[in-house]
Design a protein around this motif. Sequence first.
Motif, PDB file in Angstrom:
ATOM      1  N   THR A   1      -8.210   3.874  -0.257  1.00 42.71           N
ATOM      2  CA  THR A   1      -8.386   3.464  -1.650  1.00 42.71           C
ATOM      3  C   THR A   1      -9.608   2.596  -1.881  1.00 42.71           C
ATOM      4  O   THR A   1      -9.930   2.288  -3.028  1.00 42.71           O
ATOM      5  CB  THR A   1      -7.143   2.695  -2.131  1.00 42.71           C
ATOM      6  OG1 THR A   1      -6.969   1.516  -1.318  1.00 42.71           O
ATOM      7  CG2 THR A   1      -5.892   3.552  -2.045  1.00 42.71           C
ATOM      8  N   GLN A   2     -10.289   2.168  -0.819  1.00 35.08           N
ATOM      9  CA  GLN A   2     -11.438   1.280  -0.971  1.00 35.08           C
ATOM     10  C   GLN A   2     -12.682   1.894  -0.324  1.00 35.08           C
ATOM     11  O   GLN A   2     -12.592   2.486   0.761  1.00 35.08           O
ATOM     12  CB  GLN A   2     -11.162  -0.080  -0.319  1.00 35.08           C
ATOM     13  CG  GLN A   2     -10.081  -0.887  -0.995  1.00 35.08           C
ATOM     14  CD  GLN A   2     -10.490  -1.345  -2.373  1.00 35.08           C
ATOM     15  OE1 GLN A   2     -11.624  -1.738  -2.617  1.00 35.08           O
ATOM     16  NE2 GLN A   2      -9.545  -1.295  -3.316  1.00 35.08           N
TER      17      GLN A   2
ATOM     18  N   TYR B   1       0.829  -1.207   0.000  1.00 42.62           N
ATOM     19  CA  TYR B   1       0.000   0.000   0.000  1.00 42.62           C
ATOM     20  C   TYR B   1       0.860   1.252   0.000  1.00 42.62           C
ATOM     21  O   TYR B   1       0.485   2.276   0.561  1.00 42.62           O
ATOM     22  CB  TYR B   1      -0.967   0.025   1.191  1.00 42.62           C
ATOM     23  CG  TYR B   1      -2.089  -0.957   1.064  1.00 42.62           C
ATOM     24  CD1 TYR B   1      -3.124  -0.735   0.176  1.00 42.62           C
ATOM     25  CD2 TYR B   1      -2.095  -2.128   1.809  1.00 42.62           C
ATOM     26  CE1 TYR B   1      -4.156  -1.640   0.045  1.00 42.62           C
ATOM     27  CE2 TYR B   1      -3.130  -3.047   1.688  1.00 42.62           C
ATOM     28  CZ  TYR B   1      -4.158  -2.787   0.804  1.00 42.62           C
ATOM     29  OH  TYR B   1      -5.176  -3.688   0.672  1.00 42.62           O
TER      30      TYR B   1
ATOM     31  N   TYR C   1       3.247   2.174  -7.775  1.00 41.45           N
ATOM     32  CA  TYR C   1       2.889   3.226  -8.730  1.00 41.45           C
ATOM     33  C   TYR C   1       4.121   3.684  -9.512  1.00 41.45           C
ATOM     34  O   TYR C   1       4.079   3.836 -10.734  1.00 41.45           O
ATOM     35  CB  TYR C   1       2.255   4.404  -8.003  1.00 41.45           C
ATOM     36  CG  TYR C   1       2.101   5.637  -8.863  1.00 41.45           C
ATOM     37  CD1 TYR C   1       1.088   5.724  -9.805  1.00 41.45           C
ATOM     38  CD2 TYR C   1       2.989   6.715  -8.740  1.00 41.45           C
ATOM     39  CE1 TYR C   1       0.964   6.845 -10.611  1.00 41.45           C
ATOM     40  CE2 TYR C   1       2.868   7.837  -9.539  1.00 41.45           C
ATOM     41  CZ  TYR C   1       1.852   7.899 -10.472  1.00 41.45           C
ATOM     42  OH  TYR C   1       1.726   9.005 -11.274  1.00 41.45           O
TER      43      TYR C   1
ATOM     44  N   ASP D   1      -6.172  -3.640  -3.913  1.00 38.14           N
ATOM     45  CA  ASP D   1      -6.530  -2.796  -5.058  1.00 38.14           C
ATOM     46  C   ASP D   1      -6.568  -3.569  -6.374  1.00 38.14           C
ATOM     47  O   ASP D   1      -6.581  -2.966  -7.442  1.00 38.14           O
ATOM     48  CB  ASP D   1      -5.541  -1.619  -5.201  1.00 38.14           C
ATOM     49  CG  ASP D   1      -5.437  -0.798  -3.937  1.00 38.14           C
ATOM     50  OD1 ASP D   1      -6.424  -0.785  -3.195  1.00 38.14           O
ATOM     51  OD2 ASP D   1      -4.380  -0.195  -3.701  1.00 38.14           O
TER      52      ASP D   1
END
Length: 435
Positions: free
Chosen positions: A151-152, A106, A111, A418
């Motif tokens: 993110t969720q 996380y 990214y 994710d």
Amino acid sequence: MPAEVDLKRYSKRFANLKSKKETPLTARIQIVGIGDDGLDGLTGQARQLIKNATVLVGPSLLLDKIGNTDSKRIVVGSNLQQLQQAIKELGDSSAVVLASGDPLFYGIARYLTETFGKDRFEVIPHVSSMQLAFARVKESWDDAYLTNLATQPLDRVVDNIRTAELVGLFTTESITPAVVAEALLDRRIDYFTGYVCENLGTPDETVTQGDLQSIRTQSFGSMNVMVLVRRHGAADRPSGSAQRRLFGNPDDLFLQSRPKRGLLTPSEVRCIALAELSLTPTSVVWDVGAGSGSLAIEAAAIANKGKVFAIEMDAEDFALMIENAKMFDVPSLVPIHGQAPEAWKELPDANAIFVGGSGRIVPELVSSAIKRLTSGGRIVVNVSSPDNLVAVQQVLGDAAMQPDVRMINIARGQYQLDRVRFASLNPTFLVLGQK
């Protein structure tokens, strides 16, 4: 004699190689994970990389943790476009990007590697605060449901928590542990012990334990991880959705016992089984080994002017069936607490019979049940083992019924970390017959 070497030819080739300009390799960027304890918690390698860096990139909170250095500092927050631009401008600088904990859990490492390529970076992880949190509460996180509320969606997370044994959550400033506890209690999910782990790895570290009722009344620092541990044997609560289908309702609408969860007939299998039973509004139906009642309840919704006799010998499952029947409001359902075949001696003959189970007694039950099936009636048997499949086929054949078999494989999409992945349910067989 050795062959003569054409020195002129090789000299010319060597000169041509020297004349070509070599493209310099772009320097690798170090992504270094840092804990709440700053430099004190880092390895010697990580400290040396930070000391030698000409450029440090990261949020101000992490830059402050490493104290004064001679490096140029580029402050980037949660804006990924800003971070991407900063990386593009680094060129060949000896740079370190600071991240919290494990940059690949996380964190920003995924990214960055997906954006610029894995060859551009080296990753030096720190212990994740999630790992520290589970260590503090002394629970293994092998099979825990882990997610980040940044993110969720909270609704999706709460629904996943409802059926989990262990949960680890990165909370946010807006979705705090109190907000999570409130959302769970709103759905009657009250069977977890909660732990809120703050400032892990620092002198101010605090771990607060309590039930969800107490946690929802408390406030905590922003640097926290929330761990939820399910109470042993607690039954799943239904998801609370107001939507009710005639049949094929989601599994999570039914109360299920633990640790026997998973014995409930999955919704996809239920749909096929109910279709093959050829029910009418006035059908008389037997569900042998009804468990917590999912198939019998949906059969009762279809045969609403008939009778559906749900036979179950386990006291805990029988009690859950009663609760599930109340939620679905199916007056045609008749729960029967007893062991087949004795339990059906006084019942009227059936137009449709469903038999579910995994024990060796299943073929014997099917043989006895066929005798109580009306002419033209249908039987559907759900088995999971090839041995029972073959045995039930033989039983139907001996009763002059042509067996028909379905093998059902279902994989459901699940969101974790994710990403979507597919979790397969155990393959199952439906053996069909008509008298």
